[in-house]
Design an enzyme around this catalytic site. Sequence first.
Site, PDB file in Angstrom:
ATOM      1  N   ARG A 106     -61.097 -42.531   8.011  1.00 25.83           N
ATOM      2  CA  ARG A 106     -62.210 -43.444   8.232  1.00 25.83           C
ATOM      3  C   ARG A 106     -61.987 -44.718   7.404  1.00 25.83           C
ATOM      4  O   ARG A 106     -61.434 -44.654   6.295  1.00 25.83           O
ATOM      5  CB  ARG A 106     -63.532 -42.803   7.789  1.00 25.83           C
ATOM      6  N   HIS A 154     -58.567 -47.356  16.222  1.00 28.66           N
ATOM      7  CA  HIS A 154     -59.263 -46.061  16.128  1.00 28.66           C
ATOM      8  C   HIS A 154     -58.896 -45.169  17.324  1.00 28.66           C
ATOM      9  O   HIS A 154     -59.769 -44.747  18.095  1.00 28.66           O
ATOM     10  CB  HIS A 154     -60.776 -46.264  16.028  1.00 28.66           C
TER      11      HIS A 154
HETATM   12  P1  NAP Z   1     -61.943 -30.646   8.280  1.00 30.86           P
HETATM   13  O1  NAP Z   1     -61.280 -29.560   9.063  1.00 30.86           O
HETATM   14  O2  NAP Z   1     -63.376 -30.534   7.923  1.00 30.86           O
HETATM   15  O3  NAP Z   1     -61.075 -30.812   6.965  1.00 30.86           O
HETATM   16  C1  NAP Z   1     -61.458 -31.604   5.901  1.00 30.86           C
HETATM   17  C2  NAP Z   1     -60.573 -31.229   4.725  1.00 30.86           C
HETATM   18  O4  NAP Z   1     -60.786 -32.173   3.684  1.00 30.86           O
HETATM   19  C3  NAP Z   1     -60.910 -29.829   4.180  1.00 30.86           C
HETATM   20  O5  NAP Z   1     -59.717 -29.108   4.002  1.00 30.86           O
HETATM   21  C4  NAP Z   1     -61.611 -30.147   2.864  1.00 30.86           C
HETATM   22  O6  NAP Z   1     -61.391 -29.220   1.820  1.00 30.86           O
HETATM   23  C5  NAP Z   1     -60.987 -31.469   2.472  1.00 30.86           C
HETATM   24  N1  NAP Z   1     -61.884 -32.214   1.589  1.00 30.86           N
HETATM   25  C6  NAP Z   1     -63.183 -32.529   1.801  1.00 30.86           C
HETATM   26  N2  NAP Z   1     -63.687 -33.212   0.757  1.00 30.86           N
HETATM   27  C7  NAP Z   1     -62.679 -33.312  -0.135  1.00 30.86           C
HETATM   28  C8  NAP Z   1     -62.571 -33.909  -1.410  1.00 30.86           C
HETATM   29  N3  NAP Z   1     -63.615 -34.522  -2.008  1.00 30.86           N
HETATM   30  N4  NAP Z   1     -61.388 -33.840  -2.051  1.00 30.86           N
HETATM   31  C9  NAP Z   1     -60.333 -33.199  -1.486  1.00 30.86           C
HETATM   32  N5  NAP Z   1     -60.367 -32.618  -0.264  1.00 30.86           N
HETATM   33  C10 NAP Z   1     -61.532 -32.673   0.402  1.00 30.86           C
HETATM   34  O7  NAP Z   1     -61.771 -32.044   9.031  1.00 30.86           O
HETATM   35  P2  NAP Z   1     -60.656 -32.455  10.092  1.00 30.86           P
HETATM   36  O8  NAP Z   1     -60.988 -31.936  11.425  1.00 30.86           O
HETATM   37  O9  NAP Z   1     -59.320 -32.161   9.525  1.00 30.86           O
HETATM   38  O10 NAP Z   1     -60.892 -34.037  10.149  1.00 30.86           O
HETATM   39  C11 NAP Z   1     -60.716 -34.837   9.001  1.00 30.86           C
HETATM   40  C12 NAP Z   1     -61.248 -36.241   9.251  1.00 30.86           C
HETATM   41  O11 NAP Z   1     -60.368 -36.977  10.095  1.00 30.86           O
HETATM   42  C13 NAP Z   1     -62.583 -36.333   9.979  1.00 30.86           C
HETATM   43  O12 NAP Z   1     -63.673 -36.086   9.112  1.00 30.86           O
HETATM   44  C14 NAP Z   1     -62.568 -37.758  10.475  1.00 30.86           C
HETATM   45  O13 NAP Z   1     -63.125 -38.623   9.505  1.00 30.86           O
HETATM   46  C15 NAP Z   1     -61.101 -38.078  10.620  1.00 30.86           C
HETATM   47  N6  NAP Z   1     -60.709 -38.272  12.029  1.00 30.86           N
HETATM   48  C16 NAP Z   1     -60.257 -39.495  12.416  1.00 30.86           C
HETATM   49  C17 NAP Z   1     -59.860 -39.689  13.720  1.00 30.86           C
HETATM   50  C18 NAP Z   1     -59.302 -40.990  14.174  1.00 30.86           C
HETATM   51  O14 NAP Z   1     -59.067 -41.163  15.358  1.00 30.86           O
HETATM   52  N7  NAP Z   1     -59.046 -41.929  13.298  1.00 30.86           N
HETATM   53  C19 NAP Z   1     -59.927 -38.635  14.643  1.00 30.86           C
HETATM   54  C20 NAP Z   1     -60.413 -37.404  14.206  1.00 30.86           C
HETATM   55  C21 NAP Z   1     -60.800 -37.229  12.889  1.00 30.86           C
HETATM   56  P3  NAP Z   1     -61.936 -27.690   1.843  1.00 30.86           P
HETATM   57  O15 NAP Z   1     -60.854 -26.887   2.539  1.00 30.86           O
HETATM   58  O16 NAP Z   1     -62.085 -27.326   0.413  1.00 30.86           O
HETATM   59  O17 NAP Z   1     -63.242 -27.705   2.588  1.00 30.86           O
HETATM   60  C1  GLV Z   2     -62.686 -39.664  15.708  1.00 33.51           C
HETATM   61  O1  GLV Z   2     -62.688 -40.562  14.946  1.00 33.51           O
HETATM   62  C2  GLV Z   2     -63.202 -38.353  15.420  1.00 33.51           C
HETATM   63  O2  GLV Z   2     -63.894 -38.191  14.400  1.00 33.51           O
HETATM   64  O3  GLV Z   2     -62.917 -37.435  16.207  1.00 33.51           O
END
Ligand code: NAP
Ligand code: GLV
Length: 309
Positions: A224, A272
Amino acid sequence: MSAILHVGPSERASAWQAEFRHALPEVEFRCWPEIGDARDIRYLVAWTLSPQLIAALPRLEVLFSIGAGIDQLDLSLVPEHVRIVRMIEPGITTTMAQYVAASVLALHRDLPFYIEAQRRGGWTQLPTLLCEERSVGVMGLGELGRAALTMLAPLGFRLRGWNRSPRRIEGAECFSGAGELDAFLGGTDILVCLLPLTDETRGILSRDLFDRLPHGARLVNAARGGHLVEDDLLAALDEGRIASAMLDVSQVEPLPQDHPFRTDPRILVTPHVAGVTRIETAVHALIDNLRRDLAGQALPGEVDRTRGY
Ligand code: NAP
Ligand code: GLV
């Protein structure tokens, strides 16, 4: 009667409505703003929210995000008893892993430098390193961080990861918590941010963090825009502490026309598009979650509202 309300483009609405009729006829699929009898609507699937939308849904029980992130949903509008579920589906995971692999290779092979050289008519050859001679560190080892590491593994980079809670990932050296952040950053040549945006992670990609990376490190932000202190990145690029960056997200989106990132030759920007929710696959994840809810089971991707992800 139970109904789900969809907010979003008509192409997705009609495809999902057809799939619901076929796979889950007991939940009626309705499309904003044609909500029908609001008392039927227990479920909402949306990317963002408005006060009018939430006010129109007095019986809402579960809010499904269209995306993996939930920070774009203004949860101050949503009553505390409403459960929030983020999207976990193979389309987002695969496209994100591909984006990270492409970005890491682009920065590893100095594409920002060569793209600029092409524009200016230059022909300078930089020294070429093997993947084995660089390390890639992923911040956030959730669904997407782990998929990115899996996609990178065959390329030969030394892999590392940093996460809130400890993780074990084969082929990657894992670090956790604030106490191990220095050790993680100190050995990371290409840093990839895949953290959720929370009170704890907002602005984490800052001068203070860049100072702890090896001189000339590279940055990929596919999470983000709120993670990055944009002026700190520009300063770190000017001082050579960061060599180049690939950014899919920005504080303001679309990136303003006069934003310095648009013309900085050390930065590659995409609009994005790193991880894309696929109409064809996400509907199955949604239907699966509704079936689980109807059966009183736990929902994969349910968000802890106090933690913020
Ligand atoms: P997720 O499965 O919820 O994973 C988040 C990870 O981050 C978890 O392993 C969590 O640790 C860790 N985390 C959270 N807070 C933390 C902190 N303060 N310090 C260190 N680690 C921390 O999420 P995801 O599906 O992988 O997605 C991650 C992010 O990618 C989304 O929230 C979104 O913002 C971004 N995203 C961007 C796009 C794009 O197109 N640019 C698309 C999709 C997603 P724990 O294992 O301890 O809970
Ligand atoms: C895209 O940014 C998502 O959060 O899936």
